[in-house]
Design a protein around this motif. Structure first.
Motif, mmCIF file in Angstrom:
data_model
loop_
_atom_site.group_PDB
_atom_site.id
_atom_site.type_symbol
_atom_site.label_atom_id
_atom_site.label_comp_id
_atom_site.label_asym_id
_atom_site.label_seq_id
_atom_site.Cartn_x
_atom_site.Cartn_y
_atom_site.Cartn_z
ATOM 1 N N UNK A 432 0.907 -1.091 0.138
ATOM 2 C CA UNK A 432 0.115 0.015 0.019
ATOM 3 C C UNK A 432 0.812 1.192 -0.067
ATOM 4 N N UNK A 433 1.916 1.211 -0.851
ATOM 5 C CA UNK A 433 2.837 2.332 -1.024
ATOM 6 C C UNK A 433 2.269 3.404 -1.853
ATOM 7 N N UNK A 434 2.532 4.483 -1.799
ATOM 8 C CA UNK A 434 2.037 5.662 -2.797
ATOM 9 C C UNK A 434 3.114 5.743 -3.661
ATOM 10 N N UNK A 435 2.605 5.639 -5.004
ATOM 11 C CA UNK A 435 3.452 5.724 -6.065
ATOM 12 C C UNK A 435 4.679 6.688 -6.036
ATOM 13 N N UNK A 436 4.295 7.937 -5.658
ATOM 14 C CA UNK A 436 5.631 9.064 -5.483
ATOM 15 C C UNK A 436 6.762 8.526 -4.545
ATOM 16 N N UNK A 437 6.272 7.939 -3.486
ATOM 17 C CA UNK A 437 7.286 7.583 -2.590
ATOM 18 C C UNK A 437 8.198 6.500 -3.072
ATOM 19 N N UNK A 438 7.627 5.558 -3.610
ATOM 20 C CA UNK A 438 8.488 4.468 -3.939
ATOM 21 C C UNK A 438 9.283 4.995 -5.252
ATOM 22 N N UNK A 439 8.713 5.409 -6.264
ATOM 23 C CA UNK A 439 9.321 5.972 -7.258
ATOM 24 C C UNK A 439 10.514 6.923 -7.136
ATOM 25 N N UNK A 440 10.331 7.769 -6.416
ATOM 26 C CA UNK A 440 11.249 8.819 -6.028
ATOM 27 C C UNK A 440 12.220 8.156 -5.519
ATOM 28 N N UNK A 441 12.199 7.284 -4.526
ATOM 29 C CA UNK A 441 13.420 6.401 -3.856
ATOM 30 C C UNK A 441 14.223 5.636 -4.965
ATOM 31 N N UNK A 442 13.503 5.009 -5.700
ATOM 32 C CA UNK A 442 13.973 4.258 -6.729
ATOM 33 C C UNK A 442 14.967 5.162 -7.788
ATOM 34 N N UNK A 443 14.348 5.934 -8.206
ATOM 35 C CA UNK A 443 14.848 6.970 -9.221
ATOM 36 C C UNK A 443 16.156 7.684 -8.815
ATOM 37 N N UNK A 444 15.997 7.873 -7.556
ATOM 38 C CA UNK A 444 17.130 8.439 -6.822
ATOM 39 C C UNK A 444 18.331 7.418 -6.680
ATOM 40 N N UNK A 445 17.973 6.391 -6.215
ATOM 41 C CA UNK A 445 18.924 5.532 -5.950
ATOM 42 C C UNK A 445 19.641 5.253 -7.570
#
Length: 467
Positions: A432-445
């Motif tokens: 139940x993760x929000x798209x923005x949270x997970x996406x931003x983290x992955x893109x930053x890495x």
């Protein structure tokens, strides 16, 4: 200057973005055009005049043709002149040496070949200019009379040197009026980072594997090494070119433009016909619209269809490079496509999807051997080794490459087939993760890892820059 360079990411791009976004809308086209000219000049200073002259001739003659649209004879003459000019420039710079070499072989002559370097992006911007002039001829578009706007269409740096091939009608309205929003800018940054990761983290490392295998003498090449090498190249060329396309599309969004997609998971295809609908979509669409259909397509019987397929795929191969291996590669795929359309279509529909995908990938992998080996006999020898006609099945190099790169290859396959995208969607739903949270983290890495590679690596080519 390539998009995956530190100079572009941390110097050129930030400067362009600052000047572009602080300027009123009426000046944005001029600013983007100015920086696009600078971008090309930095990459190919001696040919900037060539592209400007080509652009101006197309600009003038397209208006002249439109003004004479009711005079069929004159209109046809202008079309013939400008298409001949565009193709003539391409032939001279890209195929001059190839033609002279073959004339020498055929006629046993000794004509001297003058070395001519290939202008950056000439294959891509030539096709854009031809599509523009043909669409004016057909009445599909009205020629752009504003020289700034026309120049921006041709010279816009995100897609100038390696595509995607942008048809004028797709961005005509965007040149005059485009939405520049923070959301679209953010989408562009995300897309650019994805492309950067594909290129730097995946494609470059796969390219090192292929380079090692290619150095091995054919007589010492093992079946294992041959397969590891060509699988690495198969994945490399996908991540290299689709990564560039992602970066180009992302850059376009940063400036408010929406370019069409150029790749759609081609390695999940269940036929070669489907593969070429998913691979380098803008090039396939160009050949269909501006060559295959004008020749008659499949509307005039099987014999004419076969002729048209041969012409299109001969040209497709030759477009990729001035070498016989590219022509063989093009005709190889053209032959398979013809067989699929005429004999195998019903059979492929009845076979299980996995079998069809395996068949497709086998054809594609063999094709990439012809694509990358300039010497056709060497390519054939390599294919022989792949299918057990060599003297060695397993060697130390193959085992070493397998041990040290198996994780990279598996991850690359999972990414190339969309497995990770599907998994990510399931993770978001499960946790139940929000798209923005997970996406931003992955893109930053991905961004941090990519920059780390760029700081320490010297191997960073773009395969399609040579076309």
């Amino acid at each position: 200057m390539v998009f995956s360079s530190l100079a572009f990411i941390f110097v050129f791009l930030p400067i362009v973005l600052v000047f572009y976004h602080i300027s009123p809308f009426k000046y944005k086209n001029i600013i983007l055009l100015g920086f696009s000219v600078l971008f090309y000049t930095l990459g190919e200073p001696k040919y900037i005049l060539l592209i400007i002259i080509s652009m101006m001739i197309n600009y003038i003659l397209s208006i002249l043709m439109y003004n004479n649209r009711n005079d069929k004879e004159k209109k046809n003459m202008i079309l013939f002149t400008i298409v001949l000019f565009n193709i003539g420039i391409l032939i001279f710079f890209k195929y001059y040496s190839f033609l002279i070499d073959n004339i020498n072989i055929i006629f046993n002559s000794n004509l001297r070949v003058k070395e001519i370097s290939l202008p950056l992006g000439i294959s891509f911007y030539t096709f854009q200019l031809i599509s523009y002039i043909v669409d004016v001829y057909r009445g599909k578009i009205i020629p752009q009379r504003n020289i700034i706007k026309f120049s921006l269409y041709v010279l816009m740096f995100p897609q100038l040197v390696a595509g995607p091939i942008v048809v004028y009608s797709d961005i005509e309205k965007q040149i005059d009026n485009r939405k520049i929003t923070l959301i679209k800018f953010g989408q562009g940054v995300e897309r650019f980072i994805i492309g950067l990761g594909k290129k730097v983290i995946i494609a470059n490392n796969l390219g090192i594997i292929w380079s090692e295998v290619k150095l091995v003498n054919q007589s010492n090449l093992s079946l294992l090494s041959a397969w590891i090498g060509i699988i690495a190249f198969t994945l490399q060329i996908y991540f290299d070119f689709s990564g560039y396309s992602d970066m180009a599309i992302g850059l376009g969004k940063m400036f408010g433009f929406d370019f069409l997609e150029n790749f759609n998971l081609p390695y999940i295809s269940k036929s070669i016909t489907e593969f070429w609908r998913r691979w380098h979509i803008s090039l396939g669409s160009w050949f269909k619209e501006y060559l295959y259909i004008p020749l008659g397509g499949n509307r005039r019987g099987e014999l004419i269809q076969l002729r048209n397929i041969i012409i299109v795929w001969f040209t497709t191969g030759l477009w990729h490079g001035a070498s016989w291996n590219f022509i063989v590669w093009g005709l190889y795929f053209g032959s398979v496509l013809y067989l699929e359309k005429t004999f195998f279509k019903k059979l492929l529909k009845r076979l299980p999807g996995r079998i069809c995908n395996l068949y497709t990938m086998l054809i594609v992998v063999i094709g990439w051997v012809f694509f990358d080996f300039e010497n056709i006999s060497v390519a054939i020898d390599y294919i022989k080794v792949m299918f057990g006609f060599g003297s060695i099945n397993v060697d130390n190099l193959g085992m070493y490459l397998l041990r040290t790169n198996i994780i990279l290859i598996i991850i690359s396959i999972m990414l190339a087939t969309g497995f990770f995208d599907n998994t990510l969607e399931k993770m978001k739903k499960f946790f139940k993760l929000k798209d923005l949270t997970l996406i931003l983290f992955i893109k930053f890495i991905i961004f941090i890892i990519s920059i780390s590679y760029l700081v320490s690596e010297s191997y960073n080519p773009f395969l399609y820059f040579r076309f």
